[in-house]
Design a protein around this motif. Structure first.
Motif, short mmCIF file in Angstrom:
data_model
loop_
_atom_site.label_atom_id
_atom_site.label_comp_id
_atom_site.label_asym_id
_atom_site.label_seq_id
_atom_site.Cartn_x
_atom_site.Cartn_y
_atom_site.Cartn_z
N ILE A 33 -9.07 -2.89 -0.17
CA ILE A 33 -7.40 -2.85 -0.25
C ILE A 33 -7.01 -2.35 1.20
O ILE A 33 -5.76 -3.28 1.60
N ASP A 34 -7.72 -1.87 2.05
CA ASP A 34 -7.15 -1.65 3.28
C ASP A 34 -7.15 -3.10 4.18
O ASP A 34 -6.19 -3.30 4.85
N LYS A 35 -8.10 -3.82 4.01
CA LYS A 35 -8.09 -5.04 4.69
C LYS A 35 -6.92 -6.00 4.25
O LYS A 35 -6.24 -6.56 5.08
N TRP A 36 -6.76 -5.88 2.85
CA TRP A 36 -5.72 -6.90 2.37
C TRP A 36 -4.34 -6.45 2.94
O TRP A 36 -3.55 -7.19 3.23
N GLN A 37 -4.07 -4.84 3.17
CA GLN A 37 -2.89 -4.34 3.61
C GLN A 37 -2.79 -4.79 5.16
O GLN A 37 -1.78 -4.86 5.69
N GLU A 38 -3.85 -5.00 5.91
CA GLU A 38 -3.78 -5.56 7.15
C GLU A 38 -3.39 -7.08 7.11
O GLU A 38 -3.12 -7.40 8.38
N GLY A 39 -3.21 -7.66 5.88
CA GLY A 39 -2.89 -8.79 6.11
C GLY A 39 -3.82 -10.09 5.70
O GLY A 39 -3.49 -11.36 5.64
N TYR A 40 -5.27 -9.86 5.33
CA TYR A 40 -6.19 -10.77 4.80
C TYR A 40 -5.75 -11.01 3.51
O TYR A 40 -5.50 -10.08 2.48
N GLU A 41 -5.98 -12.26 3.19
CA GLU A 41 -5.72 -12.80 1.62
C GLU A 41 -7.08 -13.00 0.93
O GLU A 41 -6.69 -13.16 -0.27
N VAL A 42 -8.07 -12.98 1.44
CA VAL A 42 -9.42 -13.19 0.80
C VAL A 42 -10.35 -12.07 1.51
O VAL A 42 -10.60 -12.35 2.79
N VAL A 43 -10.59 -11.16 0.97
CA VAL A 43 -11.64 -10.15 1.50
C VAL A 43 -12.85 -10.18 0.68
O VAL A 43 -12.88 -9.56 -0.55
N TYR A 44 -13.94 -10.70 1.09
CA TYR A 44 -15.15 -11.02 0.57
C TYR A 44 -16.19 -10.04 0.81
O TYR A 44 -16.08 -9.63 2.05
#
Ligand code: UDP
Ligand code: MG
Length: 341
Positions: free
Chosen positions: A119-130
């Motif tokens: 979720i942190d990575k998503w909040q940084e702006g990534y749309e796919v965090v695999y």
């Protein structure tokens, strides 16, 4: 980020998060999984746990009903029969309501404790965090090598760039989920499709845990089916094999023709009629392979067109309007919950 104006210092406010979990005969794992997920998700104001029962034959459905009655965050869908893991994931993407959708296995091999990092990575702006699993000595030698070889072959025959050990444990932004929903093909290889759609992607490494209870539900037959589906749904390159083979055979016929002509004129070793026969057989064989290959290539094009995949996918636009409307501005109540939970 444009989508979350003024929210940078409230990192627990994320809008709704969906956790989707395919489950096939996982009666013992589900209660433990749900409790661990609820513990991990406590800081997040709004989330749902959507479990897809892939035609289980044990008590999974009963367990799911109990869980959904006990906890309003738990929802479930039950398939009428076993449609397979990939279909269960698709049903999850189709029915999830969150702004971010995270999928993970029911057997606790994908540690729920990694979710905040995604979720942190998503909040940084990534749309796919695999996620990519660290090489795991506990994993059987067989599973490790077959999986590594499969990805190597897939990278070779298709233009996909999927890493070894890529797992179906990932977070997708709503935009990506909506894009995947546009794929109309029945046999969708999700790992390939997600790599194919693009968007801002990033990876997180994780250490897989051991299966909590029960046996692996991925039989060797199911693994083979997945591999064949992965290759055929993202590549028509095997069809070119026939064209290549045809050219090799025709070249062989040509060389042979030269050789027997030489023998015919300059030696007396030939049996009459033999030369023509051999050359003709090789030549016709070669031409046939080329023709079959050409038909195959056209068939391949039809195969690709029939899927009606989106020709292009827009990741972002300057139309702020559009991006803002997909993001619901938090109300005072939301903010109160996000602080107090
Ligand atoms: N699964 C499913 N349908 C199937 C096979 C598996 O929904 O036909 C689910 C299973 O319940 C689990 C996930 O897919 O949540 C991964 O399966 P498993 O753990 O058996 O695979 P492995 O980890 O051994 O590759
Ligand atoms: Mg597993």
């Amino acid at each position: 980020m444009i989508r979350r104006p003024g929210l940078s210092n409230m990192n627990k406010y994320t809008g709704m998060i969906s956790l989707i979990i395919p489950a096939f005969n996982e009666e013992e794992n589900l209660p433990v999984l749900v409790h661990r997920l609820m513990a991990v998700m406590k800081p997040y104001a709004d989330y749902e746990i959507l479990i897809i029962d892939d035609g289980s034959t044990d008590q999974t459905r009963h367990v799911l009903r109990q869980l959904s009655l006990a906890y309003p965050v738990v929802r479930f869908i039950s398939f009428s029969r076993n449609f397979g893991h990939q279909m269960a994931l698709r049903a999850g993407y189709d029915h999830a309501q969150g702004n971010a959708v995270i999928c993970l296995d029911a057997d606790l091999q994908h540690p729920p404790e990694l979710i905040p990092a995604l979720i942190d990575k998503w909040q940084e702006g990534y749309e796919v965090v695999y996620t990519v699993r660290k090489s795991d000595p506990k994993l059987s030698w067989f599973k490790r090598t077959t999986s590594a070889q499969f990805y190597k072959l897939l990278r070779k025959v298709s233009d996909l760039d999927i890493e070894d050990g890529a797992a179906d444990f990932r977070l997708l932004d709503r935009k990506v989920v909506d894009t995947l929903k546009q794929f109309k093909e029945n046999d969708l290889f999700l790992r390939g499709a997600i790599s194919w759609v693009g968007f801002r992607q990033c990876r997180v490494l994780y250490e897989p845990a051991a299966r909590y209870a029960g046996q692996s539900k991925y039989s060797f037959q199911k693994m083979l089916k997945l591999a064949a589906m992965g290759i055929t749904s993202f590549s028509t390159r095997p069809l070119y094999l026939s064209v290549g083979l045809g050219f090799v055979m025709s070249l062989f016929a040509l060389l042979m023709g030269m050789e027997v002509t030489y023998e015919y004129f300059f030696t007396d070793a030939t049996v009459s009629g033999w030369a023509t026969l051999v050359v003709l057989i090789a030549l016709i064989g070669g031409v046939q392979f080329i023709m079959i290959g050409i038909i195959g290539v056209y068939l391949g094009k039809t195969f690709v067109e029939v899927k009606q995949r989106p020709a292009y996918i827009i990741g972002d636009t300057s139309e702020i309007e559009e991006t803002v409307t997909t993001w619901q501005t938090p109300t005072e109540t939301d903010l109160f919950y996000s602080r107090s939970m």
